[in-house]
Write a protein that holds these residues in place. Structure first.
Motif, PDB file in Angstrom:
ATOM      1  N   ALA A   1       9.791  12.503 -66.790  1.00 39.81           N
ATOM      2  CA  ALA A   1      11.125  13.032 -67.070  1.00 39.81           C
ATOM      3  C   ALA A   1      12.209  12.041 -66.671  1.00 39.81           C
ATOM      4  O   ALA A   1      13.193  11.848 -67.387  1.00 39.81           O
ATOM      5  N   LEU A   2      12.019  11.380 -65.545  1.00 35.11           N
ATOM      6  CA  LEU A   2      13.019  10.427 -65.066  1.00 35.11           C
ATOM      7  C   LEU A   2      13.145   9.237 -66.011  1.00 35.11           C
ATOM      8  O   LEU A   2      14.251   8.776 -66.304  1.00 35.11           O
ATOM      9  N   VAL A   3      12.027   8.738 -66.491  1.00 34.32           N
ATOM     10  CA  VAL A   3      12.057   7.626 -67.447  1.00 34.32           C
ATOM     11  C   VAL A   3      12.836   8.025 -68.698  1.00 34.32           C
ATOM     12  O   VAL A   3      13.691   7.277 -69.191  1.00 34.32           O
ATOM     13  N   LEU A   4      12.548   9.207 -69.210  1.00 35.16           N
ATOM     14  CA  LEU A   4      13.197   9.666 -70.435  1.00 35.16           C
ATOM     15  C   LEU A   4      14.669   9.992 -70.212  1.00 35.16           C
ATOM     16  O   LEU A   4      15.526   9.664 -71.039  1.00 35.16           O
ATOM     17  N   ALA A   5      14.976  10.629 -69.098  1.00 35.79           N
ATOM     18  CA  ALA A   5      16.365  10.961 -68.795  1.00 35.79           C
ATOM     19  C   ALA A   5      17.195   9.699 -68.618  1.00 35.79           C
ATOM     20  O   ALA A   5      18.358   9.635 -69.051  1.00 35.79           O
ATOM     21  N   SER A   6      16.626   8.676 -68.004  1.00 32.70           N
ATOM     22  CA  SER A   6      17.331   7.408 -67.814  1.00 32.70           C
ATOM     23  C   SER A   6      17.583   6.722 -69.152  1.00 32.70           C
ATOM     24  O   SER A   6      18.653   6.149 -69.385  1.00 32.70           O
ATOM     25  N   ALA A   7      16.586   6.773 -70.043  1.00 30.95           N
ATOM     26  CA  ALA A   7      16.754   6.195 -71.375  1.00 30.95           C
ATOM     27  C   ALA A   7      17.842   6.932 -72.144  1.00 30.95           C
ATOM     28  O   ALA A   7      18.656   6.318 -72.844  1.00 30.95           O
ATOM     29  N   ASN A   8      17.860   8.255 -72.001  1.00 30.34           N
ATOM     30  CA  ASN A   8      18.886   9.052 -72.680  1.00 30.34           C
ATOM     31  C   ASN A   8      20.283   8.728 -72.156  1.00 30.34           C
ATOM     32  O   ASN A   8      21.249   8.653 -72.922  1.00 30.34           O
ATOM     33  N   LEU A   9      20.399   8.513 -70.846  1.00 34.86           N
ATOM     34  CA  LEU A   9      21.697   8.200 -70.250  1.00 34.86           C
ATOM     35  C   LEU A   9      22.245   6.879 -70.794  1.00 34.86           C
ATOM     36  O   LEU A   9      23.461   6.729 -70.965  1.00 34.86           O
ATOM     37  N   LYS A  10      21.372   5.946 -71.077  1.00 35.16           N
ATOM     38  CA  LYS A  10      21.819   4.670 -71.644  1.00 35.16           C
ATOM     39  C   LYS A  10      22.409   4.861 -73.039  1.00 35.16           C
ATOM     40  O   LYS A  10      23.296   4.115 -73.462  1.00 35.16           O
ATOM     41  N   LEU A  11      21.918   5.875 -73.742  1.00 37.00           N
ATOM     42  CA  LEU A  11      22.404   6.155 -75.090  1.00 37.00           C
ATOM     43  C   LEU A  11      23.697   6.956 -75.074  1.00 37.00           C
ATOM     44  O   LEU A  11      24.578   6.744 -75.907  1.00 37.00           O
ATOM     45  N   ARG A  12      23.801   7.889 -74.119  1.00 38.77           N
ATOM     46  CA  ARG A  12      24.936   8.831 -74.118  1.00 38.77           C
ATOM     47  C   ARG A  12      25.308   9.167 -72.679  1.00 38.77           C
ATOM     48  O   ARG A  12      24.635   9.973 -72.025  1.00 38.77           O
ATOM     49  N   ASP A  13      26.368   8.563 -72.213  1.00 40.49           N
ATOM     50  CA  ASP A  13      26.820   8.764 -70.831  1.00 40.49           C
ATOM     51  C   ASP A  13      27.719   9.992 -70.781  1.00 40.49           C
ATOM     52  O   ASP A  13      28.944   9.904 -70.792  1.00 40.49           O
ATOM     53  N   THR A  14      27.091  11.159 -70.732  1.00 41.83           N
ATOM     54  CA  THR A  14      27.814  12.422 -70.695  1.00 41.83           C
ATOM     55  C   THR A  14      27.512  13.140 -69.387  1.00 41.83           C
ATOM     56  O   THR A  14      26.527  12.820 -68.695  1.00 41.83           O
ATOM     57  N   PRO A  15      28.315  14.130 -69.017  1.00 42.59           N
ATOM     58  CA  PRO A  15      28.024  14.889 -67.794  1.00 42.59           C
ATOM     59  C   PRO A  15      26.634  15.515 -67.811  1.00 42.59           C
ATOM     60  O   PRO A  15      25.938  15.515 -66.787  1.00 42.59           O
ATOM     61  N   ARG A  16      26.212  16.044 -68.952  1.00 43.57           N
ATOM     62  CA  ARG A  16      24.877  16.649 -69.014  1.00 43.57           C
ATOM     63  C   ARG A  16      23.784  15.605 -68.850  1.00 43.57           C
ATOM     64  O   ARG A  16      22.755  15.861 -68.212  1.00 43.57           O
ATOM     65  N   SER A  17      23.989  14.418 -69.430  1.00 47.21           N
ATOM     66  CA  SER A  17      22.989  13.360 -69.288  1.00 47.21           C
ATOM     67  C   SER A  17      22.881  12.914 -67.836  1.00 47.21           C
ATOM     68  O   SER A  17      21.775  12.696 -67.319  1.00 47.21           O
ATOM     69  N   ARG A  18      24.020  12.788 -67.156  1.00 44.07           N
ATOM     70  CA  ARG A  18      23.999  12.387 -65.745  1.00 44.07           C
ATOM     71  C   ARG A  18      23.350  13.457 -64.873  1.00 44.07           C
ATOM     72  O   ARG A  18      22.605  13.153 -63.934  1.00 44.07           O
ATOM     73  N   LYS A  19      23.623  14.700 -65.189  1.00 49.41           N
ATOM     74  CA  LYS A  19      23.022  15.801 -64.434  1.00 49.41           C
ATOM     75  C   LYS A  19      21.506  15.821 -64.615  1.00 49.41           C
ATOM     76  O   LYS A  19      20.757  16.058 -63.653  1.00 49.41           O
ATOM     77  N   LEU A  20      21.056  15.537 -65.822  1.00 52.44           N
ATOM     78  CA  LEU A  20      19.625  15.508 -66.094  1.00 52.44           C
ATOM     79  C   LEU A  20      18.944  14.400 -65.298  1.00 52.44           C
ATOM     80  O   LEU A  20      17.867  14.597 -64.721  1.00 52.44           O
ATOM     81  N   VAL A  21      19.565  13.239 -65.237  1.00 49.19           N
ATOM     82  CA  VAL A  21      19.009  12.132 -64.452  1.00 49.19           C
ATOM     83  C   VAL A  21      18.954  12.499 -62.974  1.00 49.19           C
ATOM     84  O   VAL A  21      17.954  12.239 -62.288  1.00 49.19           O
ATOM     85  N   ALA A  22      20.018  13.097 -62.466  1.00 50.42           N
ATOM     86  CA  ALA A  22      20.054  13.472 -61.053  1.00 50.42           C
ATOM     87  C   ALA A  22      18.938  14.461 -60.716  1.00 50.42           C
ATOM     88  O   ALA A  22      18.261  14.331 -59.681  1.00 50.42           O
ATOM     89  N   LYS A  23      18.720  15.441 -61.582  1.00 52.68           N
ATOM     90  CA  LYS A  23      17.641  16.407 -61.358  1.00 52.68           C
ATOM     91  C   LYS A  23      16.279  15.722 -61.393  1.00 52.68           C
ATOM     92  O   LYS A  23      15.404  16.014 -60.569  1.00 52.68           O
ATOM     93  N   ALA A  24      16.124  14.808 -62.354  1.00 54.70           N
ATOM     94  CA  ALA A  24      14.845  14.114 -62.474  1.00 54.70           C
ATOM     95  C   ALA A  24      14.592  13.215 -61.272  1.00 54.70           C
ATOM     96  O   ALA A  24      13.455  13.116 -60.782  1.00 54.70           O
ATOM     97  N   GLN A  25      15.633  12.553 -60.776  1.00 54.01           N
ATOM     98  CA  GLN A  25      15.487  11.710 -59.594  1.00 54.01           C
ATOM     99  C   GLN A  25      15.057  12.539 -58.395  1.00 54.01           C
ATOM    100  O   GLN A  25      14.180  12.142 -57.617  1.00 54.01           O
ATOM    101  N   HIS A  26      15.680  13.681 -58.234  1.00 55.86           N
ATOM    102  CA  HIS A  26      15.347  14.559 -57.106  1.00 55.86           C
ATOM    103  C   HIS A  26      13.909  15.065 -57.222  1.00 55.86           C
ATOM    104  O   HIS A  26      13.182  15.144 -56.219  1.00 55.86           O
ATOM    105  N   ALA A  27      13.496  15.419 -58.449  1.00 51.03           N
ATOM    106  CA  ALA A  27      12.135  15.932 -58.638  1.00 51.03           C
ATOM    107  C   ALA A  27      11.079  14.848 -58.496  1.00 51.03           C
ATOM    108  O   ALA A  27       9.990  15.083 -57.971  1.00 51.03           O
ATOM    109  N   ALA A  28      11.403  13.621 -58.964  1.00 51.96           N
ATOM    110  CA  ALA A  28      10.422  12.538 -58.935  1.00 51.96           C
ATOM    111  C   ALA A  28      10.287  11.911 -57.552  1.00 51.96           C
ATOM    112  O   ALA A  28       9.206  11.434 -57.182  1.00 51.96           O
ATOM    113  N   HIS A  29      11.387  11.912 -56.779  1.00 54.18           N
ATOM    114  CA  HIS A  29      11.373  11.264 -55.461  1.00 54.18           C
ATOM    115  C   HIS A  29      12.025  12.158 -54.406  1.00 54.18           C
ATOM    116  O   HIS A  29      12.961  11.749 -53.733  1.00 54.18           O
ATOM    117  N   PRO A  30      11.541  13.366 -54.231  1.00 51.98           N
ATOM    118  CA  PRO A  30      12.193  14.296 -53.298  1.00 51.98           C
ATOM    119  C   PRO A  30      12.176  13.820 -51.854  1.00 51.98           C
ATOM    120  O   PRO A  30      13.148  13.973 -51.138  1.00 51.98           O
TER     121      PRO A  30
END
Length: 345
Positions: free
Chosen positions: A307-336
């Motif tokens: 999820a983190l890999v995909l969310a990070s790739a998505n953020l590079k395409l579209r720097d939106t609040p939802r994209s940033r929130k998705l990355v933050a959630k994925a970071q927390h889940a992948a490296h709690p």
């Protein structure tokens, strides 16, 4: 909100007419269709694919659009069509470059502005998008322009203004087809879901269901609302038919979530089937499905590092609040553990 019953053509008839048009245009194509006929066929296939959750229709639509472009590859219309296709599949940089070329080649500035506004909104340039959306709505206050403005305002967290704009868009609809209204109601319902107003979302999706019951994304999101409200039987009744009728793994993923909420051991099997389908889509269109796949793997897919890999790739395409929130959630889940340690220190 209550739409006047009988205001629109029957949803069943509207979809039957759409499919009949597609069949007729497909026959024309076999006899050597011109650009306009191929363009109409592509648009109809994209529309049906969106309404019925058919990725196969989207693939076919892209193929037909390519045929149209090949008839006149350097024309302004072909450049504009290529830009639309690129934007639809989240290749935003390519879409912007093609729009610039289409404008330089003499394509309608108003149509260019519509696509540019969509690109700006999709990539998080809200203020610039707002200028264009507001101007388009001012000069042509219809369901599409006002609806586009409403959805942008919702993404900007201007909820009251968005609600007023959605209502104005409905009032501006003077057609008899239920499709434009259905698409507007879908965006409205999604906006309500994103601000966690589940009651409002249910009301809007219920209106959508009344005018176009076969609207697959609407039913799928209504199932998500029911799941979030703990109405598991309602959620299951809404989502189960979609698992078989649609080739979009999103609905199987929701089905897996419902099964998990019920404690059903089949949830893991359904989630794995959805994961396999997402990976196949990502191989073909990584930009288009990165965000949805990331959300899936973050949730019932249970692969936070993926999820983190995909969310990070998505953020590079579209720097939106939802994209940033998705990355933050994925970071927390992948490296709690790492994140907790960082906070502690």
């Amino acid at each position: 909100m209550m739409l006047e019953r009988g205001r629109y053509t029957s949803g069943r008839i509207a979809l039957a007419n759409l499919s009949a048009s597609i069949d007729g245009l497909e026959r024309d194509r076999l006899e050597g269709a011109a650009f306009d006929s191929l363009l109409a066929l592509s648009k109809h296939l994209f529309l049906r694919g969106g309404l019925l959750g058919r990725i196969a229709d989207h693939d076919r639509a892209e193929s037909i659009a390519t045929e149209a472009v090949d008839l006149s590859p350097g024309s302004a219309r072909a450049l504009y069509l290529r830009a639309q296709i690129a934007g639809r599949f989240h290749c935003f940089g390519k879409a912007k470059a093609l729009l610039d070329q289409a404008l330089a080649s003499g394509h309608s500035k108003q149509e260019i502005d519509v696509e540019t506004a969509a690109l700006l909104q999709a990539t998080g340039h809200y203020d610039e998008a707002l200028v264009l959306r507001a101007e388009l709505a001012k000069h042509d206050p219809g369901i599409n322009t006002l609806g586009g403005l409403a959805t942008l305002l919702a993404e900007m967290d201007q909820w009251d203004a968005a609600e007023a704009c959605y209502s104005a868009a409905l009032d501006a609809d003077d057609g008899v087809s239920p499709v434009p209204c259905a698409q507007l109601l879908f965006e409205w319902g999604v906006s309500a879901m994103r601000r966690r107003d589940l009651d409002r979302a249910e009301d809007v999706f219920a209106e959508l269901d009344a005018i176009l019951p076969a609207h697959v994304p609407g039913r799928g999101h209504r199932a998500e609302v029911a799941l979030a409200r703990g109405e598991l039987d309602v959620a299951a009744a809404l989502i189960t038919p979609l698992v078989e009728s649609s080739d979009d793994p999103e609905y199987r993923a929701v089905y897996a979530e419902i099964l998990a909420a019920r404690g059903d051991s089949d949830a893991a099997t359904e989630a794995e089937l959805a994961a396999e389908a997402y990976e196949l889509l990502l191989m073909k269109r990584p930009e288009a499905y990165a965000d949805h796949a990331a959300a899936f793997f973050l949730g019932i897919g249970k692969r936070p590092k993926r999820a983190l890999v995909l969310a990070s790739a998505n953020l590079k395409l579209r720097d939106t609040p939802r994209s940033r929130k998705l990355v933050a959630k994925a970071q927390h889940a992948a490296h709690p553990v790492t994140l907790v340690h960082e906070v502690a220190t």
